[in-house]
Design a protein around this motif. Structure first.
Motif, PDB file in Angstrom:
ATOM      1  N   THR A 137       8.188 -17.826  -8.450  1.00 20.97           N
ATOM      2  CA  THR A 137       8.475 -16.414  -8.724  1.00 20.97           C
ATOM      3  C   THR A 137       7.669 -15.511  -7.801  1.00 20.97           C
ATOM      4  N   THR A 138       8.317 -14.444  -7.342  1.00 20.16           N
ATOM      5  CA  THR A 138       7.646 -13.421  -6.536  1.00 20.16           C
ATOM      6  C   THR A 138       7.612 -12.126  -7.325  1.00 20.16           C
ATOM      7  N   GLU A 139       6.450 -11.473  -7.318  1.00 19.01           N
ATOM      8  CA  GLU A 139       6.313 -10.170  -7.964  1.00 19.01           C
ATOM      9  C   GLU A 139       5.918  -9.161  -6.887  1.00 19.01           C
ATOM     10  N   LEU A 140       6.755  -8.147  -6.704  1.00 21.16           N
ATOM     11  CA  LEU A 140       6.499  -7.108  -5.697  1.00 21.16           C
ATOM     12  C   LEU A 140       6.200  -5.792  -6.399  1.00 21.16           C
ATOM     13  N   ARG A 141       4.987  -5.288  -6.200  1.00 23.36           N
ATOM     14  CA  ARG A 141       4.586  -4.013  -6.793  1.00 23.36           C
ATOM     15  C   ARG A 141       4.606  -2.906  -5.740  1.00 23.36           C
ATOM     16  N   ASN A 142       4.858  -1.689  -6.219  1.00 23.97           N
ATOM     17  CA  ASN A 142       4.976  -0.502  -5.356  1.00 23.97           C
ATOM     18  C   ASN A 142       6.120  -0.671  -4.359  1.00 23.97           C
ATOM     19  N   ALA A 143       7.213  -1.228  -4.851  1.00 29.24           N
ATOM     20  CA  ALA A 143       8.387  -1.472  -4.008  1.00 29.24           C
ATOM     21  C   ALA A 143       9.146  -0.170  -3.749  1.00 29.24           C
ATOM     22  N   ALA A 144       9.862  -0.125  -2.629  1.00 31.24           N
ATOM     23  CA  ALA A 144      10.808   0.964  -2.384  1.00 31.24           C
ATOM     24  C   ALA A 144      12.009   0.790  -3.311  1.00 31.24           C
ATOM     25  N   PRO A 147       0.817  -1.212   0.000  1.00 26.77           N
ATOM     26  CA  PRO A 147       0.000   0.000   0.000  1.00 26.77           C
ATOM     27  C   PRO A 147       0.852   1.264   0.000  1.00 26.77           C
ATOM     28  N   TYR A 148       2.116   1.123   0.408  1.00 23.48           N
ATOM     29  CA  TYR A 148       3.063   2.242   0.459  1.00 23.48           C
ATOM     30  C   TYR A 148       4.445   1.650   0.220  1.00 23.48           C
ATOM     31  N   PRO A 149       5.311   2.341  -0.531  1.00 28.58           N
ATOM     32  CA  PRO A 149       6.633   1.757  -0.829  1.00 28.58           C
ATOM     33  C   PRO A 149       7.558   1.741   0.392  1.00 28.58           C
ATOM     34  N   SER A 150       7.246   0.861   1.312  1.00 22.58           N
ATOM     35  CA  SER A 150       7.994   0.737   2.564  1.00 22.58           C
ATOM     36  C   SER A 150       9.356   0.094   2.326  1.00 22.58           C
ATOM     37  N   VAL A 151      10.403   0.739   2.847  1.00 22.78           N
ATOM     38  CA  VAL A 151      11.759   0.206   2.705  1.00 22.78           C
ATOM     39  C   VAL A 151      11.891  -1.127   3.431  1.00 22.78           C
ATOM     40  N   THR A 191      11.227  -0.127 -14.053  1.00 18.67           N
ATOM     41  CA  THR A 191      11.200   1.309 -13.761  1.00 18.67           C
ATOM     42  C   THR A 191       9.919   1.740 -13.054  1.00 18.67           C
ATOM     43  N   ASP A 192       8.926   0.862 -12.989  1.00 22.04           N
ATOM     44  CA  ASP A 192       7.636   1.238 -12.395  1.00 22.04           C
ATOM     45  C   ASP A 192       7.462   0.667 -10.985  1.00 22.04           C
TER      46      ASP A 192
END
Length: 440
Positions: free
Chosen positions: A186-193, A166-170, A216-217
């Motif tokens: 496979t793991t897909e992480l969206r909205n990553a820090a 929900p937020y690009p948490s480090v 890049t997104d």
């Protein structure tokens, strides 16, 4: 008040050279990553700070052999004999650090179970660990919350997952990386820090044999592997410490060469530093920061996750902005309580007004939630020495800058907290000509 008091006799420009080593926000995480290796790892450019000591202690409790290398700032980490540690021992070692939560994935891969005590860290806002636990459940871990902490188990091998933050948490991005690299599939992480320290951790994991792509997104894709080797890595320098010293040069009218500082991870900061009226010069070994004379310029600024202006740069810069001509506006969008430190600056003679409204256009989580998260700074102000109690790591260093810029003597209480993230800062102050002494 704590006993560790620093008496600061202000009003003298800081001039000279200091050396910044590996990033506090990378080195402890790279140390945790060594747990995943089947062979020893070598980590270089390691700073002598408390977070490193905490993680070293926790690794040793779990059977990892940690020793210094042949040169200063080098650690050799051998995870051949990883084992469970007792609850009491982990609790005693973890102290106020938030790093233990990142042990979960590696320990689940190595042992099938993990225990995490209650977590500490700087009190700068709400940083719930629910993100972390939810992520670990996505991978197939079970989480049992008990009064003494969290017990986690992986009944089967962890599995890759699709995760959108929900937020690009480090911290949560680090958790996903350290867990996904050996999860099945496979793991897909969206909205990553995408902080530079995240990229450097990915470099560490890739050296170990991980398969990770960064789009890049803000999408990171990780293909799990069965086995990882140790790594040999030189940690990225600490751009947050480098910026702190840059702000100290600006606030005191000084000239500081920060050996080890690098341009690329600091580009956003350097632009703002220049807009305020600071000068800098970059060479292959570091960056020189200085106040070129004349008036500093007021600016409007909003913090943001990378590649935006980092929240950890905000507090030291606010001190420098008290010396700028006109009204500066700072909108803090990352931590809701990070402007609380300004009350002490007002006590020293600054004019800073806090607001609940968003004074800026960057999307913000705090606008309707009654947090004082925007500041208007009117300058220039003549700062006077005062009694100061350090609230958190970056705020603490900011108080130190304010005390150095002020006329007269300040008593800065709780100075030991700065040791968490600033290596050997007392010697660095001496090297820059600061007039400081430990009080009773």
């Amino acid at each position: 008040m704590t006993d560790d008091v620093l008496l600061v006799h202000g009003g003298t420009p800081l001039e000279g050279e200091i050396h910044v080593r590996g990033a506090k926000n990378l080195v402890p995480k790279a140390m945790v990553a060594a747990l995943l290796g089947s062979t020893p790892s070598r980590l270089r450019n390691v700073p002598d700070i408390r977070d490193v000591k905490v993680v070293r202690g926790l690794l040793e409790l779990h059977g990892v052999t940690v020793r210094g290398g042949d040169v200063s700032g080098e650690l050799l980490l051998d995870p051949t004999h990883v084992e469970s540690a007792t609850v009491a021992d982990i609790d005693a070692h973890a102290g106020s650090s938030r790093i233990p939560i990142l042990f979960c994935g590696p320990l689940l891969h190595r042992l099938g179970r993990a225990f995490i005590p209650g977590l500490g860290g700087c009190h700068i806002g709400d940083r719930p660990i629910d993100f972390h636990l939810e992520v670990l459940r996505h991978f197939g871990a079970t989480v049992d919350k008990r009064p003494e902490g969290l017990y986690l188990e992986a009944p089967q091998r962890l599995r890759g997952a699709k995760i959108e933050l929900p937020y690009p948490s480090v911290g949560t991005t680090e958790q996903v990386l350290l867990t996904a690299v050996m999860a099945e599939g496979t793991t897909e992480l969206r909205n990553a820090a995408v902080e530079p320290e995240i990229t450097d951790l990915i470099c560490v994991l890739q050296k170990m044999g991980a398969i990770i792509t960064m789009d890049t997104d803000r999408v990171i894709r990780i293909t799990g592997v069965d086995r990882l080797e140790g790594y040999n890595h030189r940690a990225i320098p600490d751009r947050l410490e480098a910026a702190s010293w840059a702000c100290a040069a600006l606030a005191t009218g000084g000239n500081i060469y920060v050996r080890g500082a690098q341009q690329q991870p600091m580009m956003t900061f350097l632009n703002v530093f220049r807009k305020v009226g600071g000068a800098f010069e970059i060479d292959d070994d570091g960056i020189r920061f200085w106040h070129p004379g004349g008036a500093l310029q007021a600016i409007a600024l909003e913090t943001d996750v990378a590649p935006g202006f980092q929240t950890d740069w905000q507090q030291p810069l606010v001190v420098a902005l008290t010396q700028a001509s006109g009204l500066s506006i700072v909108h803090e969008t990352v931590y809701e309580s990070r402007l609380g430190f300004t009350s002490a600056l007002n006590q020293m003679g600054a004019t800073i007004q806090l607001y609940r409204e968003c004074l800026g256009g960057t999307p913000c989580r705090f606008g309707q939630r009654n947090f004082l998260h925007s500041a208007v700074i009117s300058g220039p102000s003549k700062l006077q020495g005062a009694e100061l109690v350090i609230p958190d790591l970056r705020g603490g260093f900011s108080y130190l800058i304010a005390a150095l810029a002020a006329q007269g003597t300040s008593a800065v209480h709780g100075i030991d907290l700065i040791n968490r993230g600033y290596e050997n800062f007392m010697q660095k102050l001496a090297d820059l000509g600061a007039h400081v002494e430990m009080g009773g």
